[in-house]
Scaffold this motif. Sequence first.
Motif, short mmCIF file in Angstrom:
data_model
loop_
_atom_site.label_atom_id
_atom_site.label_comp_id
_atom_site.label_asym_id
_atom_site.label_seq_id
_atom_site.Cartn_x
_atom_site.Cartn_y
_atom_site.Cartn_z
N ILE A 2 0.85 -1.19 0.00
CA ILE A 2 0.00 0.00 0.00
C ILE A 2 0.88 1.23 0.00
O ILE A 2 1.90 1.29 0.71
CB ILE A 2 -0.94 0.03 1.23
CG1 ILE A 2 -1.87 -1.19 1.21
CG2 ILE A 2 -1.76 1.31 1.26
CD1 ILE A 2 -2.74 -1.31 2.43
N GLY A 3 0.55 2.21 -0.80
CA GLY A 3 1.29 3.46 -0.84
C GLY A 3 0.38 4.58 -1.29
O GLY A 3 -0.85 4.43 -1.32
N GLY A 4 0.98 5.70 -1.64
CA GLY A 4 0.17 6.81 -2.12
C GLY A 4 0.94 8.11 -2.14
O GLY A 4 2.13 8.17 -1.82
N TYR A 5 0.25 9.18 -2.54
CA TYR A 5 0.83 10.51 -2.51
C TYR A 5 -0.29 11.54 -2.46
O TYR A 5 -1.46 11.22 -2.68
CB TYR A 5 1.76 10.76 -3.71
CG TYR A 5 1.06 10.93 -5.05
CD1 TYR A 5 0.66 12.19 -5.49
CD2 TYR A 5 0.82 9.84 -5.88
CE1 TYR A 5 0.04 12.36 -6.72
CE2 TYR A 5 0.22 10.00 -7.10
CZ TYR A 5 -0.18 11.26 -7.52
OH TYR A 5 -0.79 11.43 -8.74
N GLY A 6 0.09 12.77 -2.19
CA GLY A 6 -0.90 13.85 -2.15
C GLY A 6 -0.22 15.19 -2.14
O GLY A 6 1.00 15.29 -1.94
N GLU A 7 -1.01 16.25 -2.37
CA GLU A 7 -0.46 17.60 -2.34
C GLU A 7 -1.57 18.63 -2.10
O GLU A 7 -2.70 18.47 -2.56
CB GLU A 7 0.29 17.90 -3.64
CG GLU A 7 -0.45 17.62 -4.91
CD GLU A 7 0.46 17.69 -6.14
OE1 GLU A 7 1.47 18.42 -6.09
OE2 GLU A 7 0.16 17.02 -7.14
N HIS A 8 -1.19 19.67 -1.34
CA HIS A 8 -2.06 20.83 -1.08
C HIS A 8 -1.38 22.07 -1.66
O HIS A 8 -0.16 22.23 -1.55
CB HIS A 8 -2.28 21.03 0.42
CG HIS A 8 -3.05 19.93 1.07
ND1 HIS A 8 -4.41 19.81 0.97
CD2 HIS A 8 -2.64 18.89 1.85
CE1 HIS A 8 -4.81 18.76 1.65
NE2 HIS A 8 -3.76 18.18 2.19
#
Length: 358
Positions: A37-43
């Motif tokens: 499981i992994g992921g990424y994000g940004e604001h």
Amino acid sequence: EIERLKAQSKQTDAKIEATASAVERGGNSGWSSKTSIGGYGEHHFNHFKDKDDQVDAHRFVVYIGHEFTDTIRFFSEVELEHSLAGDGKPGEVELEQAFIQWDYAQNHNVTIGQFLIPVGILNETHEPDTFYGTERNNVEGRIVPTTWWETGVMLGGEILPGLTYNLAVHSGLEIPVPPSSSAFAIRSGRQKSAEANAEDLAYTARIKYTGISGLELAATAQQQQDVTQGALPGEDAEGTLLQAHARYSIAGVTLTAFAAQWDIDGDTFELAGADEQEGAYLEASYKITPKLGVFVRQSEWDMRAGGSADTEIEQVTAGVNYWLHERVVLKADIVDHKPPSGTATDNDGFNLGVGWSF
């Protein structure tokens, strides 16, 4: 009595050892040890000269992968854009990737399902800690167009050390035509594998060389017989995309040159000047320390390059990345945006962002 207690103790120890062995065997062969499981994000915070400032939870992405065997694996990616999705909301929930990859021979594999098109730099690697600038660059966003995925079959592998290839047949674009408000926009033609019109499939080939330390050279070609999927009766809007880039890194300095161009047939596209759409950028970055880097990028793109009017957009972006951790980054940049002559809106401004991946 002592002998009886000793015998019971031995039996207990044996049961504990057997239980531990069973747990260990289960952990090594069970689904959990094969699933990742992994992921990424940004604001982002965006300040524009002629528009309202904006705060945006731009992306939140979750990866789920599973290894069935040493040669068969699954990978998926689900994304929520702009925080809220649904009727009247600004965002979308999207399945960006869901494919099976099989290593059918040494150094060669086949990918079957929904995958990212092998083109450009950002389309396949776009986690925020991997590139400079708060926003993804407009050349790869509008001309390529990143992020771009389709459903089909793709072969890939290594021909020689450092020399790799991809060959794919997959669903194609459905570029809007008049009277749509987004007519001729390549980006708006992405069908995103959502009951996609498959009357005209697309064919993509890429070659990439990374055999010299710090160097990446790549070129992609794509052909589709009708990029409107038959929306223009009597016309075959055949589209050809050519893209190439070079990137070289040494002693903390990275230099990038990127170019992409669409050539689309048909009277409707030609009359609008949209039969040629192109873009290019040059970028220089310098990682001053392992945590601090600076960059400057000169970009030009034109979605009506086939016409006689001035429709080219130029943009210079410069800024800084600060990595709190190798996969957690803070970003700040300023933008000098030069729209075509006669355009009233000025998108000069600055951007702030935070991004992560894991």
